[in-house]
Design a protein around this motif. Structure first.
Motif, PDB file in Angstrom:
ATOM      1  N   THR A 149       0.819  -1.206   0.000  1.00 21.84           N
ATOM      2  CA  THR A 149       0.000   0.000   0.000  1.00 21.84           C
ATOM      3  C   THR A 149       0.860   1.265   0.000  1.00 21.84           C
ATOM      4  N   THR A 150       0.219   2.375  -0.247  1.00 17.57           N
ATOM      5  CA  THR A 150       0.911   3.665  -0.283  1.00 17.57           C
ATOM      6  C   THR A 150       1.520   3.999   1.071  1.00 17.57           C
ATOM      7  N   TYR A 151       0.791   3.714   2.154  1.00 20.55           N
ATOM      8  CA  TYR A 151       1.343   4.050   3.470  1.00 20.55           C
ATOM      9  C   TYR A 151       2.556   3.178   3.787  1.00 20.55           C
ATOM     10  N   ILE A 159       6.095   4.660   4.793  1.00 23.39           N
ATOM     11  CA  ILE A 159       6.837   4.270   5.998  1.00 23.39           C
ATOM     12  C   ILE A 159       8.236   3.794   5.625  1.00 23.39           C
ATOM     13  N   TYR A 160       8.346   3.084   4.524  1.00 25.36           N
ATOM     14  CA  TYR A 160       9.652   2.608   4.070  1.00 25.36           C
ATOM     15  C   TYR A 160      10.574   3.792   3.739  1.00 25.36           C
ATOM     16  N   ILE A 161      10.041   4.811   3.100  1.00 25.83           N
ATOM     17  CA  ILE A 161      10.832   5.987   2.746  1.00 25.83           C
ATOM     18  C   ILE A 161      11.240   6.756   4.007  1.00 25.83           C
ATOM     19  N   VAL A 162      10.311   6.930   4.941  1.00 26.54           N
ATOM     20  CA  VAL A 162      10.631   7.609   6.199  1.00 26.54           C
ATOM     21  C   VAL A 162      11.689   6.818   6.970  1.00 26.54           C
ATOM     22  N   PHE A 163      11.562   5.501   6.973  1.00 29.50           N
ATOM     23  CA  PHE A 163      12.534   4.639   7.635  1.00 29.50           C
ATOM     24  C   PHE A 163      13.916   4.805   7.005  1.00 29.50           C
ATOM     25  N   ALA A 164      13.979   4.847   5.676  1.00 29.31           N
ATOM     26  CA  ALA A 164      15.259   5.036   4.987  1.00 29.31           C
ATOM     27  C   ALA A 164      15.872   6.381   5.356  1.00 29.31           C
TER      28      ALA A 164
END
Length: 91
Positions: free
Chosen positions: A47-49, A53-58
């Motif tokens: 999903t988009t969220y 979350i993956y981008i924020v985590f990176a």
């Protein structure tokens, strides 16, 4: 060992934060693979969220090494990856 031997903890924290790129790639790959496996296992799409979350985590893994050296910095680096992996696998 870092909780038991203070000398090990000091050396580990210092050496780890000198060049965290390998750890960052490892955690991003592990999280990405786990996310892909779980979604495929349950026959769902990512999903988009989850991408968000993956981008924020990176970004978090990239920013934390620039903080002042301390045990808190190492904890801030490792804890989110463990938390996110557990949350996504259980969701």
């Amino acid at each position: 060992m870092s909780e038991t031997f203070q000398i090990f903890a000091n050396d580990y924290n210092r050496q780890f934060m000198v060049n965290p790129i390998i750890e960052t790639i490892y955690y991003l790959a592990t999280f990405g693979i786990a996310l892909k496996l779980v979604t495929e296992l349950f026959e769902e799409k990512i999903t988009t969220y989850q991408y968000g979350i993956y981008i924020v985590f990176a970004l978090w893994l990239i920013v934390v090494p620039f903080m002042a050296n301390s045990a808190l910095k190492v904890w801030l680096y490792y804890f989110p990856s463990q938390l996110l992996t557990v949350l996504f696998i259980n969701s």
